[in-house]
Design an enzyme around this catalytic site. Structure first.
Site, short mmCIF file in Angstrom:
data_model
loop_
_atom_site.label_atom_id
_atom_site.label_comp_id
_atom_site.label_asym_id
_atom_site.label_seq_id
_atom_site.Cartn_x
_atom_site.Cartn_y
_atom_site.Cartn_z
N HIS A 144 -2.56 21.38 24.22
CA HIS A 144 -3.06 20.16 23.59
C HIS A 144 -1.94 19.15 23.50
CE1 HIS A 144 -1.82 23.04 20.51
NE2 HIS A 144 -1.39 22.02 19.80
N HIS A 187 -0.59 15.97 21.45
CA HIS A 187 -0.70 15.19 20.22
C HIS A 187 -0.41 13.72 20.53
CE1 HIS A 187 -0.36 18.66 17.30
NE2 HIS A 187 0.26 19.21 18.32
P1 AMP Z 1 0.31 22.86 17.38
O1 AMP Z 1 1.29 23.16 16.28
O2 AMP Z 1 0.90 21.94 18.42
O3 AMP Z 1 -0.32 24.11 17.97
O4 AMP Z 1 -0.82 22.01 16.70
C1 AMP Z 1 -2.12 22.49 16.46
C2 AMP Z 1 -2.87 21.36 15.84
O5 AMP Z 1 -4.23 21.66 15.86
C3 AMP Z 1 -2.47 21.07 14.38
O6 AMP Z 1 -2.05 19.73 14.27
C4 AMP Z 1 -3.76 21.34 13.61
O7 AMP Z 1 -3.93 20.45 12.55
C5 AMP Z 1 -4.82 21.13 14.69
N1 AMP Z 1 -6.06 21.87 14.51
C6 AMP Z 1 -6.22 23.21 14.36
N2 AMP Z 1 -7.53 23.53 14.29
C7 AMP Z 1 -8.22 22.36 14.41
C8 AMP Z 1 -9.61 22.03 14.43
N3 AMP Z 1 -10.58 22.97 14.31
N4 AMP Z 1 -9.95 20.73 14.55
C9 AMP Z 1 -9.00 19.79 14.70
N5 AMP Z 1 -7.68 20.04 14.70
C10 AMP Z 1 -7.29 21.32 14.56
#
Ligand code: AMP
Ligand code: ZN
Length: 118
Positions: free
Chosen positions: A98, A100
């Protein structure tokens, strides 16, 4: 990937605030935002990290990043961070690639730290 939360979002099995979709990517709001409009862009297909993403999808991903950023500028953003955490040691918590996109604005405090809230 059956138990991957982002695969479930891509398959529309669990809800997310999806506001943009291209052939191979979707963009939705981060549930725990670092700033207003913090967006995640994911490939619809499961890839673990940027290394796994086929290069042929690179242009489309860049296009989606730019589209999301342009939308945020229309909403008043003045800058943005693009971050990809690759691997647990780099702060990756969800093991589905993903990107950001974190809008930034003068005077608006954003705590950009991964894993989120750590
Ligand atoms: P990372 O640390 O790069 O893996 O970031 C994962 C991101 O996914 C975090 O910013 C979380 O807030 C976001 N996240 C996790 N589950 C969900 C969800 N169901 N809907 C939207 N964002 C999510
Ligand atoms: Zn997945």
């Amino acid at each position: 990937m059956n138990d991957c939360i982002f695969c479930k979002i891509a398959r529309k099995e669990i809800s997310a605030e999806i506001f943009y979709e291209s052939d191979n990517f979707i963009a939705f709001l981060d549930a725990n935002p670092c700033s207003k409009g913090h967006t995640l862009i994911i490939p619809k297909k499961h890839f673990f990290n940027l290394i796994e993403l086929p290069a042929i999808l690179g242009n489309e991903l860049l296009d989606v990043i730019k589209k999301v950023a342009e939308m945020r500028f229309k909403d008043g953003a003045e800058g943005f961070n693009v971050i990809v955490n690759n691997g647990k040691e780099a702060g990756q918590v969800v093991m589905h690639l993903h990107v950001h996109v974190i809008p930034r604005k003068k005077g608006e405090k954003a705590i950009v730290r991964f894993p989120c809230g750590a």
